[in-house]
Design a protein around this motif. Structure first.
Motif, mmCIF file in Angstrom:
data_model
loop_
_atom_site.group_PDB
_atom_site.id
_atom_site.type_symbol
_atom_site.label_atom_id
_atom_site.label_comp_id
_atom_site.label_asym_id
_atom_site.label_seq_id
_atom_site.Cartn_x
_atom_site.Cartn_y
_atom_site.Cartn_z
ATOM 1 N N ARG A 10 -37.617 4.546 40.540
ATOM 2 C CA ARG A 10 -38.602 3.795 40.011
ATOM 3 C C ARG A 10 -38.880 3.346 38.933
ATOM 4 N NH1 ARG A 10 -38.879 8.957 43.323
ATOM 5 N NH2 ARG A 10 -39.153 10.474 41.364
ATOM 6 N N ALA A 11 -38.525 3.790 37.906
ATOM 7 C CA ALA A 11 -38.616 3.606 36.614
ATOM 8 C C ALA A 11 -38.351 1.785 36.047
ATOM 9 C CB ALA A 11 -37.841 4.474 35.717
ATOM 10 N N GLY A 12 -37.934 1.129 37.461
ATOM 11 C CA GLY A 12 -37.483 -0.372 37.642
ATOM 12 C C GLY A 12 -36.181 -0.449 35.721
ATOM 13 N N VAL A 13 -35.572 0.538 36.419
ATOM 14 C CA VAL A 13 -33.882 0.132 34.747
ATOM 15 C C VAL A 13 -32.772 0.356 35.797
ATOM 16 C CG1 VAL A 13 -35.451 0.947 33.561
ATOM 17 C CG2 VAL A 13 -34.025 2.986 34.950
ATOM 18 N N LEU A 14 -32.710 0.170 37.314
ATOM 19 C CA LEU A 14 -31.421 0.000 37.423
ATOM 20 C C LEU A 14 -31.442 -1.198 38.583
ATOM 21 C CD1 LEU A 14 -31.015 3.776 38.658
ATOM 22 C CD2 LEU A 14 -30.047 3.207 36.836
ATOM 23 N N LYS A 15 -30.166 -1.500 39.032
ATOM 24 C CA LYS A 15 -29.676 -3.034 39.213
ATOM 25 C C LYS A 15 -30.250 -2.681 40.606
ATOM 26 C CE LYS A 15 -25.722 -4.980 40.076
ATOM 27 N NZ LYS A 15 -26.235 -6.766 39.948
ATOM 28 N N ASP A 16 -30.079 -3.781 41.669
ATOM 29 C CA ASP A 16 -30.703 -3.496 42.834
ATOM 30 C C ASP A 16 -29.322 -4.029 43.424
ATOM 31 O OD1 ASP A 16 -31.071 -3.815 44.864
ATOM 32 O OD2 ASP A 16 -32.647 -5.234 44.756
ATOM 33 N N PHE A 17 -28.570 -3.097 44.718
ATOM 34 C CA PHE A 17 -27.328 -3.133 45.099
ATOM 35 C C PHE A 17 -27.428 -3.510 46.474
ATOM 36 C CE2 PHE A 17 -26.733 -0.170 41.375
ATOM 37 C CZ PHE A 17 -25.042 -0.777 40.806
ATOM 38 N N THR A 18 -28.922 -3.832 46.323
ATOM 39 C CA THR A 18 -29.244 -4.206 48.274
ATOM 40 C C THR A 18 -28.219 -5.162 48.880
ATOM 41 O OG1 THR A 18 -31.366 -3.753 47.382
ATOM 42 C CG2 THR A 18 -30.928 -4.543 49.718
ATOM 43 N N ASP A 19 -27.977 -6.576 48.196
ATOM 44 C CA ASP A 19 -27.281 -7.642 48.851
ATOM 45 C C ASP A 19 -25.734 -7.467 48.393
ATOM 46 O OD1 ASP A 19 -29.696 -8.574 49.760
ATOM 47 O OD2 ASP A 19 -30.135 -10.022 48.000
ATOM 48 N N SER A 20 -25.080 -6.378 47.498
ATOM 49 C CA SER A 20 -23.747 -6.059 47.253
ATOM 50 C C SER A 20 -22.697 -5.514 48.492
ATOM 51 C CB SER A 20 -23.616 -4.703 46.148
ATOM 52 O OG SER A 20 -21.900 -4.789 46.503
ATOM 53 N N PRO A 21 -21.338 -6.433 49.058
ATOM 54 C CA PRO A 21 -21.104 -6.145 49.703
ATOM 55 C C PRO A 21 -20.675 -4.859 49.519
ATOM 56 C CG PRO A 21 -20.390 -8.432 48.586
ATOM 57 C CD PRO A 21 -21.149 -7.439 47.608
ATOM 58 N N LEU A 22 -20.476 -3.979 48.600
ATOM 59 C CA LEU A 22 -20.249 -2.622 48.380
ATOM 60 C C LEU A 22 -21.183 -1.767 49.935
ATOM 61 C CD1 LEU A 22 -19.354 -1.656 44.848
ATOM 62 C CD2 LEU A 22 -17.299 -2.285 46.850
ATOM 63 N N VAL A 23 -22.385 -2.169 49.608
ATOM 64 C CA VAL A 23 -22.661 -1.411 50.369
ATOM 65 C C VAL A 23 -22.930 -1.698 51.869
ATOM 66 C CG1 VAL A 23 -25.396 -1.162 51.388
ATOM 67 C CG2 VAL A 23 -24.917 -2.232 48.080
ATOM 68 N N ASP A 24 -22.192 -2.505 52.662
ATOM 69 C CA ASP A 24 -22.485 -3.023 53.887
ATOM 70 C C ASP A 24 -21.294 -1.981 54.964
ATOM 71 O OD1 ASP A 24 -23.313 -5.315 53.606
ATOM 72 O OD2 ASP A 24 -21.546 -6.833 53.473
ATOM 73 N N ASP A 25 -20.333 -0.988 53.568
ATOM 74 C CA ASP A 25 -19.392 -0.464 54.498
ATOM 75 C C ASP A 25 -19.641 1.334 53.512
ATOM 76 O OD1 ASP A 25 -16.762 0.308 56.205
ATOM 77 O OD2 ASP A 25 -16.466 0.938 54.855
ATOM 78 N N ILE A 26 -21.424 1.189 53.821
ATOM 79 C CA ILE A 26 -21.811 3.011 53.183
ATOM 80 C C ILE A 26 -21.436 3.306 54.612
ATOM 81 C CG2 ILE A 26 -22.378 4.552 52.072
ATOM 82 C CD1 ILE A 26 -20.699 2.857 50.452
ATOM 83 N N ASN A 27 -21.358 4.440 54.848
ATOM 84 C CA ASN A 27 -22.375 5.546 56.007
ATOM 85 C C ASN A 27 -23.691 5.450 55.923
ATOM 86 O OD1 ASN A 27 -23.265 7.793 56.692
ATOM 87 N ND2 ASN A 27 -22.010 8.619 57.618
#
Length: 429
Positions: A120-137
């Motif tokens: 919520r503080a807006g300090v972290l990287k947004d991984f939404t479009d990372s290919p790694l996310v595609d294979d997460i439960n």
């Protein structure tokens, strides 16, 4: 007439000019070579520069596993060095570092309120479009979105490993007593009755440590009170009095199927006692398995979902994100940091972590699950998992201590009223 002196003079002048020109060219050539050599030296210096990264783990149980994987990564990437850091009260340390704008390069934490605060503080990287996310439960992915905000769509941390809470049981004793794994609440209590009738202790409670009370509590809550309670309560649409009455009743039932000193035994006591066969079942998480096996390497363990409902198909279990990886959005070394994170999600490396930590993989392509947790596999694949409800309780809300007091005195009405009052006070502050 040909003038020898004049010709000789012209010839000497020409030779001198050639020599001067050659000398100039030589100096230019040497300068060029020096420049090239300097550039080569500079380039070589850049290529040999070592990048140092900090891997900050909020779990105290896994640094040795991380170090073995870091050693492998560094052997493959000699120009990147990774220091594993883990310390007591790590979540508080992480929040303090946030206020100082000094976040670690790589953050390995759970799907907890501190991670939600960072998101919520807006300090972290947004991984939404990372290919790694595609294979997460999907169940685990939902949790890391939800803990940041109830309607959050962005992914600020990539789930890696999950823990599960439920019922650890002694397979040898189950076999000896002719017991089957229960799938409904009535069957569960019937099993407890049979164990008591055989002169054994059904559950070994360790409620001296108040946090251990939240293990069965969370399993009951997600099935009975609903996993939307925190949001509904905050919005004034639900109360503990309305939704938690059955949860409280079933906690009292579990209390009565135990040894006589449930508030005098700690988590460490319970791990040892269960390992030594002092109870048939143990309401705990997979994270307790390494400690139990230290006391008794030969114990035959199994684990099943605590069946809170009498509809077997509807029973869900708590499997929370135990480890996720994230990084600051303004990372000092983004390429090297991401390279390490991608390394951790490679199948071979992720499998090593799951095996060593008795963890549940959050990745669909890493199918390893410890045989102890085999009965949970189908529900995991079906997405019948939920985040621990206590992770959504507001800061300053003394849930575990209040539940402990209730289980000591047994006054349900007073307990539920107090929970509502304490929640409202915590939110107001």
């Amino acid at each position: 007439m040909f003038n020898n002196k004049k010709f000789l003079s012209i010839l000497l002048a020409a030779v001198f000019a050639v020599l001067v020109l050659a000398g100039c060219n030589s100096e230019v050539g040497n300068a060029s070579n020096d420049s090239a050599n300097n550039e080569e030296t500079d380039s070589s210096s850049n290529e040999g520069e070592v990048v140092e990264l900090e891997l900050f783990s909020t779990k105290t149980e896994n640094p040795e596993t991380y170090q073995r994987l870091v050693d492998k990564f560094e052997a493959e990437n000699p120009n990147i060095k990774v220091e594993v850091v883990s310390q007591p009260d790590s979540l508080t340390v992480l929040k303090t570092r946030l206020t100082k704008n000094d976040l670690p390069d790589i953050i390995a934490t759970g799907g907890n309120p501190t991670f939600g605060e960072l998101g919520r503080a807006g300090v972290l990287k947004d991984f939404t479009d990372s290919p790694l996310v595609d294979d997460i439960n999907e169940g685990f992915l939902y949790q890391v979105k939800d803990i940041v905000s109830y309607d959050e769509e962005n992914v600020y941390g990539i789930p890696y490993a999950g823990n599960a809470v439920g019922v650890l049981y002694n397979k040898a004793k189950f076999k000896e007593l002719g017991l089957e794994i229960p799938t409904t609440w009535d069957e569960f209590i019937e099993v407890a009755d049979k164990i008591e009738a055989a002169g054994e202790v059904p559950f070994y409670h360790t409620w001296k440590d108040a946090w251990t009370i939240t293990v069965p509590w969370n399993d009951l809550v997600i099935n009975i009170a609903g996993d939307d309670f925190a949001q509904s309560k905050t919005e004034g649409e639900a109360t503990f009095i309305d939704r938690y009455s059955e949860v409280a009743d079933k906690m009292l039932t579990l209390r009565d199927y135990s040894h006589n000193d449930v508030f005098g035994k700690s988590y460490a006591d319970g791990n040892q006692a269960f390992a030594n066969g002092e109870s048939v079942m143990y309401l705990q998480g997979n994270f307790a398995v390494p400690a139990i096996k230290e006391f008794n390497p030969d114990i035959e363990l199994g684990m099943f979902t605590l069946p809170a409902l009498n509809d077997a198909d509807e029973n869900m279990f708590v499997a929370s994100v135990d480890v996720l990886f994230t990084m600051p959005k303004d990372a000092e070394h983004p390429e090297e940091t991401m390279k390490f994170i991608e390394f951790m999600y490679e199948e071979e490396n992720a499998t090593q972590y799951m095996e060593e930590q008795f963890a549940i993989s959050a990745m669909n392509n890493v199918t390893y699950i410890d045989p102890i947790m085999e009965p949970l596999k189908d529900k995991l694949a079906e997405g019948k998992i939920r985040q621990a409800p206590t992770h959504y309780y507001p800061a300053g809300f003394p849930a575990a201590q209040s539940i402990q007091e209730f289980l000591i005195d047994g006054d349900k009405d007073a307990f539920l009223k107090k929970m509502d009052k304490d929640w409202d006070a915590a939110v107001a502050n």
